[in-house]
Design an enzyme around this catalytic site. Sequence first.
Site, PDB file in Angstrom:
ATOM      1  N   PRO A 131       0.832  -1.223   0.000  1.00 39.92           N
ATOM      2  CA  PRO A 131       0.000   0.000   0.000  1.00 39.92           C
ATOM      3  C   PRO A 131       0.855   1.257   0.000  1.00 39.92           C
ATOM      4  CG  PRO A 131      -0.378  -1.370   1.967  1.00 39.92           C
ATOM      5  CD  PRO A 131       0.737  -1.994   1.212  1.00 39.92           C
ATOM      6  N   GLU A 132       0.475   2.222  -0.838  1.00 41.34           N
ATOM      7  CA  GLU A 132       1.160   3.515  -0.881  1.00 41.34           C
ATOM      8  C   GLU A 132       0.223   4.570  -0.297  1.00 41.34           C
ATOM      9  OE1 GLU A 132       3.041   4.348  -4.677  1.00 41.34           O
ATOM     10  OE2 GLU A 132       3.192   2.230  -5.133  1.00 41.34           O
ATOM     11  N   LYS A 148       2.961   6.721   5.770  1.00 39.39           N
ATOM     12  CA  LYS A 148       2.196   5.510   5.495  1.00 39.39           C
ATOM     13  C   LYS A 148       1.668   4.871   6.785  1.00 39.39           C
ATOM     14  CE  LYS A 148       4.874   3.752   1.791  1.00 39.39           C
ATOM     15  NZ  LYS A 148       5.081   2.607   0.894  1.00 39.39           N
ATOM     16  N   ARG A 206      21.798  14.189  -3.027  1.00 40.20           N
ATOM     17  CA  ARG A 206      21.628  12.742  -3.091  1.00 40.20           C
ATOM     18  C   ARG A 206      22.015  12.244  -4.475  1.00 40.20           C
ATOM     19  NH1 ARG A 206      21.171  10.424   1.390  1.00 40.20           N
ATOM     20  NH2 ARG A 206      20.327   8.699   0.195  1.00 40.20           N
ATOM     21  N   ARG A 219      13.776  -2.063  -8.746  1.00 40.21           N
ATOM     22  CA  ARG A 219      12.326  -2.087  -8.922  1.00 40.21           C
ATOM     23  C   ARG A 219      11.948  -1.878 -10.385  1.00 40.21           C
ATOM     24  NH1 ARG A 219       9.557  -0.959  -4.197  1.00 40.21           N
ATOM     25  NH2 ARG A 219       7.833  -1.908  -5.335  1.00 40.21           N
TER      26      ARG A 219
END
Length: 285
Positions: free
Chosen positions: A2-3, A54, A166, A275
């Site tokens: 679930p997002e 979340k 990053r 992913r």
Amino acid sequence: MPELPEVETLCRQLNEILPGEKILAVEVLDPRLGTTEDEGLDGRKIERVYRQGKYIRIEMGKRSQDPGISGPEKGRGKIKQKPSDDRLTAALHLRMTGRLLWQTGSEPAPPYTRLVISFAAGRLILIDPRRFATFCVRPSETAPALVENPLEGLPPHHLKKTAEKRRLPVKSFLMDQRFVAGIGNIYACEILYHAGIDPRRHAGSLSDAEWRKVQKASAAVLPRAVECRGTTVSDWRDLFGMSGENQNHLEVYSREGKPCRRCGGMIQRTKIGGRGTWFCPICQK
Ligand SMILES: [Zn+2]
């Protein structure tokens, strides 16, 4: 997994049912959840349910109607403040395979049930085949509910500065929960398609204008997914066991080899950070 839109869907549905309901019993069927039945939850009324990243946070009032706790204290000895006198908040994270189900009948609990919280109106059940979900109870502190779109309101130059530090592809940056809470694989692919940004690009290479496009895209993609009660591409079900409807609106996710709805080119699949990642090489630069 679930997002944000799926967790938000559950919070909204829970918020329609639970406020004002009193917890009658808590059954913890899996010690790995990180909680026990003695957290002092029974007898408490639910005040509200909200999402933080979340996490599903369930705020409960004091156990004031329990005469054993709120009644006059007997004896002259020192009585330690019991934790049950505080307001409590339960934080539930579904992780990989957790889901919630609201049952009102007397049907048996489904397989992989890990937690059952009973109310007069029904039972809230946590089902989790892979057992990564967590449920912990803490004294309530004031934590604001989050907006639907975690990128909303952030100045583009702030996003750009954070991203520059990053060394990550922009897609991985969007999925990094330390910077942007709640966006996972499906919505990262969809947001970058809507923004016209190649998911393989270095996050630090996006200009302010491109970050604005990402923000605008997320403001279109995420609220629509909430309206559709999430995306069911595998096992997502809402609180009442119903599939979501947002899978009918996906533009790239899982559409490898199919035509792009904008340019007619072919949607491609690649891997970023391990992913599966789908994009249109013509529309996304
Ligand atoms: Zn295209």
